[in-house]
Design a protein around this motif. Structure first.
Motif, PDB file in Angstrom:
ATOM      1  N   LEU A   1     -11.193 -11.140 -10.019  1.00  0.00           N
ATOM      2  CA  LEU A   1     -12.165 -11.570  -8.973  1.00  0.00           C
ATOM      3  C   LEU A   1     -13.341 -10.628  -8.963  1.00  0.00           C
ATOM      4  CD1 LEU A   1      -9.450 -12.013  -5.952  1.00  0.00           C
ATOM      5  CD2 LEU A   1     -10.571 -13.870  -7.351  1.00  0.00           C
ATOM      6  N   ASP A   2     -13.888 -10.268 -10.020  1.00  0.00           N
ATOM      7  CA  ASP A   2     -14.953  -9.388 -10.090  1.00  0.00           C
ATOM      8  C   ASP A   2     -16.166 -10.107  -9.767  1.00  0.00           C
ATOM      9  OD1 ASP A   2     -14.069 -10.643 -12.688  1.00  0.00           O
ATOM     10  OD2 ASP A   2     -16.207 -10.084 -13.335  1.00  0.00           O
ATOM     11  N   GLU A   3     -16.269 -11.387  -9.831  1.00  0.00           N
ATOM     12  CA  GLU A   3     -17.460 -12.106  -9.605  1.00  0.00           C
ATOM     13  C   GLU A   3     -17.626 -12.155  -8.127  1.00  0.00           C
ATOM     14  OE1 GLU A   3     -17.890 -15.468 -11.481  1.00  0.00           O
ATOM     15  OE2 GLU A   3     -18.231 -14.798 -13.348  1.00  0.00           O
ATOM     16  N   SER A   4     -16.746 -11.904  -7.278  1.00  0.00           N
ATOM     17  CA  SER A   4     -16.301 -12.292  -6.013  1.00  0.00           C
ATOM     18  C   SER A   4     -16.308 -10.724  -4.972  1.00  0.00           C
ATOM     19  CB  SER A   4     -15.281 -13.078  -5.498  1.00  0.00           C
ATOM     20  OG  SER A   4     -15.292 -14.384  -6.110  1.00  0.00           O
ATOM     21  N   LYS A   5     -16.834  -9.687  -5.714  1.00  0.00           N
ATOM     22  CA  LYS A   5     -16.484  -8.240  -5.283  1.00  0.00           C
ATOM     23  C   LYS A   5     -17.347  -8.242  -4.156  1.00  0.00           C
ATOM     24  CE  LYS A   5     -16.505  -5.959  -9.090  1.00  0.00           C
ATOM     25  NZ  LYS A   5     -16.493  -4.845  -9.904  1.00  0.00           N
ATOM     26  N   GLU A   6     -18.678  -8.686  -4.147  1.00  0.00           N
ATOM     27  CA  GLU A   6     -19.613  -8.377  -3.237  1.00  0.00           C
ATOM     28  C   GLU A   6     -19.307  -9.130  -1.768  1.00  0.00           C
ATOM     29  OE1 GLU A   6     -21.366  -5.808  -3.375  1.00  0.00           O
ATOM     30  OE2 GLU A   6     -20.756  -5.511  -5.328  1.00  0.00           O
ATOM     31  N   PHE A   7     -18.515 -10.018  -1.932  1.00  0.00           N
ATOM     32  CA  PHE A   7     -17.946 -10.438  -0.349  1.00  0.00           C
ATOM     33  C   PHE A   7     -16.997  -9.595   0.218  1.00  0.00           C
ATOM     34  CE2 PHE A   7     -20.279 -13.916  -2.457  1.00  0.00           C
ATOM     35  CZ  PHE A   7     -20.942 -14.551  -1.132  1.00  0.00           C
ATOM     36  N   ILE A   8     -16.470  -8.612  -0.434  1.00  0.00           N
ATOM     37  CA  ILE A   8     -15.651  -7.640   0.128  1.00  0.00           C
ATOM     38  C   ILE A   8     -16.553  -6.892   1.289  1.00  0.00           C
ATOM     39  CG2 ILE A   8     -14.152  -5.427   0.090  1.00  0.00           C
ATOM     40  CD1 ILE A   8     -13.794  -6.488  -2.704  1.00  0.00           C
ATOM     41  N   HIS A   9     -16.179  -6.908   2.505  1.00  0.00           N
ATOM     42  CA  HIS A   9     -17.038  -6.295   3.403  1.00  0.00           C
ATOM     43  C   HIS A   9     -18.549  -6.821   3.548  1.00  0.00           C
ATOM     44  CE1 HIS A   9     -17.371  -2.564   6.093  1.00  0.00           C
ATOM     45  NE2 HIS A   9     -18.592  -2.294   5.561  1.00  0.00           N
TER      46      HIS A   9
ATOM     47  N   LYS B   1      -8.828   8.409  -0.914  1.00  0.00           N
ATOM     48  CA  LYS B   1      -9.480   9.945  -0.227  1.00  0.00           C
ATOM     49  C   LYS B   1     -10.154  10.453  -1.324  1.00  0.00           C
ATOM     50  CE  LYS B   1      -8.854  11.360   3.263  1.00  0.00           C
ATOM     51  NZ  LYS B   1      -9.827  11.214   4.412  1.00  0.00           N
ATOM     52  N   GLU B   2      -9.741  10.578  -2.693  1.00  0.00           N
ATOM     53  CA  GLU B   2     -10.645  11.040  -3.691  1.00  0.00           C
ATOM     54  C   GLU B   2     -12.105  10.266  -3.710  1.00  0.00           C
ATOM     55  OE1 GLU B   2     -10.028  13.397  -6.162  1.00  0.00           O
ATOM     56  OE2 GLU B   2      -8.547  14.083  -4.684  1.00  0.00           O
ATOM     57  N   THR B   3     -11.996   8.965  -3.638  1.00  0.00           N
ATOM     58  CA  THR B   3     -13.086   8.352  -3.845  1.00  0.00           C
ATOM     59  C   THR B   3     -13.980   8.734  -2.452  1.00  0.00           C
ATOM     60  OG1 THR B   3     -12.229   6.409  -4.694  1.00  0.00           O
ATOM     61  CG2 THR B   3     -14.334   6.095  -3.483  1.00  0.00           C
TER      62      THR B   3
ATOM     63  N   PHE C   1       0.779  -1.169   0.171  1.00  0.00           N
ATOM     64  CA  PHE C   1       0.008  -0.203   0.011  1.00  0.00           C
ATOM     65  C   PHE C   1       0.819   1.344  -0.043  1.00  0.00           C
ATOM     66  CE2 PHE C   1      -2.845   3.164   1.653  1.00  0.00           C
ATOM     67  CZ  PHE C   1      -3.920   2.928   1.205  1.00  0.00           C
ATOM     68  N   SER C   2       0.594   2.323  -0.936  1.00  0.00           N
ATOM     69  CA  SER C   2       1.559   3.431  -1.086  1.00  0.00           C
ATOM     70  C   SER C   2       0.572   4.431  -0.751  1.00  0.00           C
ATOM     71  CB  SER C   2       1.896   3.422  -2.502  1.00  0.00           C
ATOM     72  OG  SER C   2       0.817   3.827  -3.401  1.00  0.00           O
ATOM     73  N   THR C   3       1.303   5.741  -0.855  1.00  0.00           N
ATOM     74  CA  THR C   3       0.818   7.237  -0.624  1.00  0.00           C
ATOM     75  C   THR C   3      -0.154   7.388  -1.708  1.00  0.00           C
ATOM     76  OG1 THR C   3       2.710   7.984   0.491  1.00  0.00           O
ATOM     77  CG2 THR C   3       1.088   9.589  -0.116  1.00  0.00           C
ATOM     78  N   ASP C   4       0.107   6.885  -2.751  1.00  0.00           N
ATOM     79  CA  ASP C   4      -0.770   7.044  -3.997  1.00  0.00           C
ATOM     80  C   ASP C   4      -2.010   6.246  -3.809  1.00  0.00           C
ATOM     81  OD1 ASP C   4       0.934   8.912  -5.429  1.00  0.00           O
ATOM     82  OD2 ASP C   4       1.937   7.228  -6.536  1.00  0.00           O
ATOM     83  N   ASP C   5      -1.894   5.411  -3.277  1.00  0.00           N
ATOM     84  CA  ASP C   5      -3.144   4.385  -3.110  1.00  0.00           C
ATOM     85  C   ASP C   5      -4.232   5.041  -2.035  1.00  0.00           C
ATOM     86  OD1 ASP C   5      -2.434   2.332  -4.470  1.00  0.00           O
ATOM     87  OD2 ASP C   5      -1.572   1.261  -3.220  1.00  0.00           O
ATOM     88  N   ALA C   6      -3.377   5.709  -1.138  1.00  0.00           N
ATOM     89  CA  ALA C   6      -4.200   6.573   0.015  1.00  0.00           C
ATOM     90  C   ALA C   6      -4.847   7.503  -0.594  1.00  0.00           C
ATOM     91  CB  ALA C   6      -3.263   6.710   0.990  1.00  0.00           C
TER      92      ALA C   6
ATOM     93  N   LYS D   1     -16.320   2.930   3.186  1.00  0.00           N
ATOM     94  CA  LYS D   1     -16.922   2.602   1.913  1.00  0.00           C
ATOM     95  C   LYS D   1     -15.806   2.847   0.736  1.00  0.00           C
ATOM     96  CE  LYS D   1     -20.535   0.691   0.192  1.00  0.00           C
ATOM     97  NZ  LYS D   1     -21.036  -0.777   0.665  1.00  0.00           N
ATOM     98  N   ALA D   2     -15.250   3.842   0.928  1.00  0.00           N
ATOM     99  CA  ALA D   2     -14.189   4.364   0.149  1.00  0.00           C
ATOM    100  C   ALA D   2     -12.892   3.111  -0.105  1.00  0.00           C
ATOM    101  CB  ALA D   2     -13.716   5.555   0.438  1.00  0.00           C
ATOM    102  N   VAL D   3     -12.706   2.837   1.205  1.00  0.00           N
ATOM    103  CA  VAL D   3     -11.697   1.647   1.313  1.00  0.00           C
ATOM    104  C   VAL D   3     -12.403   0.408   0.435  1.00  0.00           C
ATOM    105  CG1 VAL D   3     -10.950  -0.337   2.540  1.00  0.00           C
ATOM    106  CG2 VAL D   3     -10.552   2.202   3.134  1.00  0.00           C
ATOM    107  N   GLU D   4     -13.800   0.194   0.509  1.00  0.00           N
ATOM    108  CA  GLU D   4     -14.219  -1.177  -0.100  1.00  0.00           C
ATOM    109  C   GLU D   4     -14.366  -0.986  -1.405  1.00  0.00           C
ATOM    110  OE1 GLU D   4     -18.619  -3.109  -0.794  1.00  0.00           O
ATOM    111  OE2 GLU D   4     -18.175  -1.770   1.021  1.00  0.00           O
ATOM    112  N   TYR D   5     -14.697   0.493  -2.066  1.00  0.00           N
ATOM    113  CA  TYR D   5     -14.426   0.514  -3.550  1.00  0.00           C
ATOM    114  C   TYR D   5     -13.149   0.405  -4.028  1.00  0.00           C
ATOM    115  CZ  TYR D   5     -19.022   2.170  -3.260  1.00  0.00           C
ATOM    116  OH  TYR D   5     -20.567   2.381  -3.151  1.00  0.00           O
TER     117      TYR D   5
END
Length: 445
Positions: free
Chosen positions: A106-114, A80-82, A71-76, A91-95
């Motif tokens: 893993l697009d088919e499994s995304k809804e199991f995040i959070h 924050k933009e989201t 995880f980088s500062t750019d990721d952070a 919720k921004a972290v989830e997105y």
């Protein structure tokens, strides 16, 4: 922003002493810890054999963990933009993680995040985890450095007799090393209490009952799952039952323990300040350093003063944290959230205090002749020893006899003590026993 523009001295004047804490208590660090919890939770769901996740191979776990490990500062900044759109930090972290899942196929499994969680399941695991790791990786090494120095001084000066002062007045002699050892034991005992205080986390859905989990998979033991996840995967203590939030009782205990250690250190700082003021210690002089803008001769005990000031600020904030956090209206209010963002502040002031005390200790130069002179100037302190031996021998009213000798305005000396002993109606062996007692050797065990 530069150090000169920082409002807080933690990020300004003292940044070099506290910069390591940014890895645990900055906004970027909080986001990273949230990402870590979300990723580890998703992996735990896979291990829990949910049917919808059974096709995900465990070989992808390393790639998933790399999302927070790298995880980088750019990721952070992306998170924050989201957040500017969602107006919700978790919720921004989830997105953010969902975008990473797209790249991993893993697009088919995304809804199991959070899945089935509320934001506090993430915050109330991320924050105690960051606090736990900050203590282990920053605070404990710093406090141990100070303890080691105190032990070194206690050993070096274990045989140095010193006039004790109770109520600020001359009292039965002690030894300098022993007085330092008092602080070593006090700190170590409270440090053990701190280390034995669990880092507790809440994990149980919107109101703590795993409602969403149970309605989706009613036959699963979600309480056992939550406990395994929090305690085995994250290394925290699972608080259960809870409301929507962790009740923070253990975190309050942690802050109270830190506050007690700081109080001991304030006591230590004031004692060494006092020893310096009565000339028991000189201080090493650093080339070019100025003690006073007006008085060239001064070498001030500024490190002990700096430490005392910073530890006092830390304790004021620890006091508020431990008093406020365990209180929440009904099943939750938001006051804990804003307060928790400040836990790095008292930790920062504490670290500054520790390093300043250590710096002060490293400057000390023992002025042994002054300690000896103080003992010589206070022969009255052997009165306790003489009257105690006379009590042993059944001498009539020994306390009163010594009180009459010592509570006068006349200076008590080795000669006046010896002359007094000669007036006692005791045998010569007892007189010899009494005459060998001096302020330098009457120091106990």
């Amino acid at each position: 922003m530069t150090a000169l523009q920082a409002i807080s001295p933690i990020d300004g004047r003292y940044h070099s002493k506290t910069k390591k804490l940014a890895n645990y208590f900055s906004e970027e660090a909080l986001i990273k810890y949230r990402v870590k919890v979300e990723i580890e939770y998703f992996i735990a769901l896979i291990k829990h054999d949910l049917p919808q996740l059974k096709n995900i191979d465990s070989n992808i776990f390393n790639q998933l963990r790399a999302i927070y490990q790298d995880f980088s500062t750019d990721d952070a900044l992306a998170v924050k933009e989201t957040e500017k759109v969602t107006n919700h930090d978790v919720k921004a972290v989830e997105y953010f993680i969902k975008e990473k899942f797209d790249a991993l196929g893993l697009d088919e499994s995304k809804e199991f995040i959070h899945f089935g969680l509320t934001s506090q399941d993430i915050n109330n695991t991320a924050v105690p985890l960051s606090l736990k790791e900050a203590l282990e990786e920053v605070y404990y090494p710093e406090i141990q450095n100070l303890i080691d120095k105190l032990k070194e001084l206690a050993e070096n000066w274990k045989d140095i007799p010193m006039l004790a002062r109770t109520h600020g007045q001359p009292a039965s002699p002690t030894r300098l090393g022993k007085e330092i050892e008092v602080f070593v034991v006090r700190i170590e005992e409270q440090l053990q209490i701190l280390k034995n205080t669990p880092a507790a986390a809440k994990f149980g859905g919107a109101t703590g009952n795993f409602n969403a989990h149970k309605v989706a998979y009613p036959d699963r033991d979600w309480k056992a799952f939550g406990t395994t996840f929090v305690e085995k995967d994250l290394g925290l203590k699972h608080s259960f039952p809870t409301t929507q939030i962790e009740h923070y009782d253990y975190m309050a205990a942690c802050f109270d323990a830190l506050k007690r250690i700081n109080t001991i250190l304030i006591d230590l700082n004031r004692d060494f300040w006092s020893y310096i003021s009565i000339d028991y210690f000189k201080q090493k002089i650093k080339e070019g350093e100025i003690g006073s803008s007006a008085m060239p001769h001064k070498v001030n005990p500024i490190d002990f003063e700096n430490s005392e000031g910073n530890l006092g600020i830390a304790n004021a904030i620890f006091e508020h944290l431990s008093a406020k956090l365990p209180i929440s209206r009904l099943q939750r209010d938001l006051t804990d959230s804003t307060v928790l963002r400040n836990i790095g502040v008292p930790i920062g002031h504490t670290i500054i205090g520790l390093t300043s005390t250590l710096k002060g200790l490293n400057k000390l130069l023992l002025n042994e002749s002054k300690l000896h002179q103080d003992l010589e100037d206070n022969w009255a302190v052997v009165a306790e020893a003489i009257q105690t031996i006379l009590r042993r021998e059944g001498y009539p009213k020994p306390y009163e006899a010594l009180k009459g000798l010592t509570r006068t305005n006349e200076k008590i000396t080795a000669v006046s003590i010896a002359d007094f002993i000669e007036t006692l109606d005791v045998n010569e062996d007892i007189k010899k026993e009494l005459k060998v007692i001096t302020p330098q050797n009457y120091t106990g065990i």
